[in-house]
Design an enzyme around this catalytic site. Structure first.
Site, short mmCIF file in Angstrom:
data_model
loop_
_atom_site.label_atom_id
_atom_site.label_comp_id
_atom_site.label_asym_id
_atom_site.label_seq_id
_atom_site.Cartn_x
_atom_site.Cartn_y
_atom_site.Cartn_z
N LYS A 143 0.80 -1.14 0.00
CA LYS A 143 -0.01 0.09 -0.08
C LYS A 143 0.79 1.47 -0.03
O LYS A 143 0.48 2.32 -0.37
CB LYS A 143 -0.94 -0.03 1.24
CG LYS A 143 -0.33 -0.04 2.64
CD LYS A 143 0.02 1.27 3.22
CE LYS A 143 0.87 1.00 4.42
NZ LYS A 143 1.23 2.15 5.08
N THR A 194 -3.37 5.63 3.99
CA THR A 194 -2.12 6.06 3.26
C THR A 194 -2.18 6.77 2.07
O THR A 194 -1.34 7.76 1.98
CB THR A 194 -1.11 4.89 3.31
OG1 THR A 194 -1.24 4.06 4.49
CG2 THR A 194 0.25 5.27 3.25
#
Length: 340
Positions: A195, A252
């Protein structure tokens, strides 16, 4: 009182020290490479360099002496940058007792070997007495600053050891820090590592002045390629829809506290990577290191990861973000549910 050692004095290691220390039932020792970090924590109960403004409980102390930190530790939490993991655990090996619980909270892959952090730790601590270490991975959507101030947070711990899962869930959970358990170590670790690459891409979108459409498409297709690689490596698709996959990806890619996203923003604005890293003053954006390993792992497993490949070209081959975006948008037409 439980003895817990945290190896790594950055923002996330400090945030976890605050979580564990505030329960009152743990004695937490934190190892930091930086002398000023240890002095700041021991004198003022604050990590001024990496997590300013967040007070550490009195039950937390810091030291540059790794033997002191590990002495009597029943649980070790590994929060160092991925590129230092093998060397540090090789150094710690004589100091770690058999069957100590070891939790990796580092979200990255080892360059060269392409190993996940729990694999690196197990390899570095390999013993001749058939008593392998009990190793797990802690991951999920968790900015250190928000965890430290007590914002409600949910993460997951993954391991093949029921003992480790039960212990970590009990010892780490409190009213504002909820820990779920998962047996899919591969999926949890790859979700946490991959990610960060997609978050750099999301930052580039912002740096280029693109809108929400672009970021939404990026997150969705980024999750698709993360899931393909996780499944190819033995992980489960449902893990990638959970906290360590989609949850951490959304955080994120959209949160202003994301270091990986911030790197992408600056790349999109035209800055070069060395200049960006220099301006981070010792903080680490794991996605920069993970991208090379992720490309290697995808090639080894025969998995197509177009976003990851373009991020590697931007970060390590000098490709312009606009050119990379153009190539992504003009790829041969695909079915949304295909494997590429």
């Amino acid at each position: 009182m439980s003895q817990i050692a945290i190896i790594g004095g950055g923002a996330w290691g400090t945030g976890l020290a605050i979580v564990l220390g505030r329960k009152g039932s743990h004695r937490v020792r934190l190892w930091a490479h930086e002398v000023d970090v240890c002095e700041s924590i021991n004198r003022h109960h604050v990590n001024e360099r990496f997590l300013p403004g967040q007070r550490l409980p009195d039950s937390v102390s810091a030291s540059n002496d790794i033997a002191v930190v590990l002495d009597g530790a029943q649980i070790i939490v590994s929060v160092m940058p991925s590129q230092h993991c093998r060397a540090l655990f090789a150094r710690m090996r004589p100091l770690i007792r058999p069957r100590t619980l070891i939790i990796s909270a580092t979200k990255g892959l080892e360059e060269g070997s392409l190993l996940r952090m729990t694999e690196v730790i197990a390899d570095a601590l390999k013993r001749d007495d058939n008593l392998p270490p009990l190793v797990g991975a802690l991951s999920g959507p968790s900015f250190a600053q928000e965890v430290a101030r007590g914002d409600p947070t949910a993460i997951t711990v993954a391991s093949q050891s029921p003992e480790l899962l039960s212990t970590v869930q009990q010892e780490f959970s409190d009213a504002s820090f909820r820990v779920y358990t998962n047996s899919d170590v591969v999926g949890v670790e790859l979700g946490g590592a991959l990610k960060n690459i997609i978050a750099i891409a999301a930052g580039i979108c912002d740096g280029l002045g693109l809108g929400h459409n672009s970021v939404a498409a990026l997150i969705t297709r980024g999750l698709a390629e993360m899931t393909r690689l996780a499944i190819a490596c033995g992980g489960r698709s449902e893990t990638m829809s959970g906290l360590a996959g989609l949850g951490d990806l959304v955080l994120t890619c959209t949160g202003g506290l994301s270091r990986n996203r911030s790197v992408g923003v600056e790349l999109g604005r035209g800055k070069k990577l060395p200049e960006i890293i220099e301006g981070m003053h010792g903080m680490v954006a794991e996605g920069v290191f993970t991208t090379t390993a992720a490309v290697g792992l995808a090639q080894a497993r025969g998995v197509e990861m177009p976003i990851t490949e373009q991020m590697h070209a931007i970060l390590h081959e000098g490709k312009s973000p606009k050119e990379a975006l153009q190539e992504l948008m003009t790829r041969t037409g695909k079915s949304e549910t295909s494997t590429a």
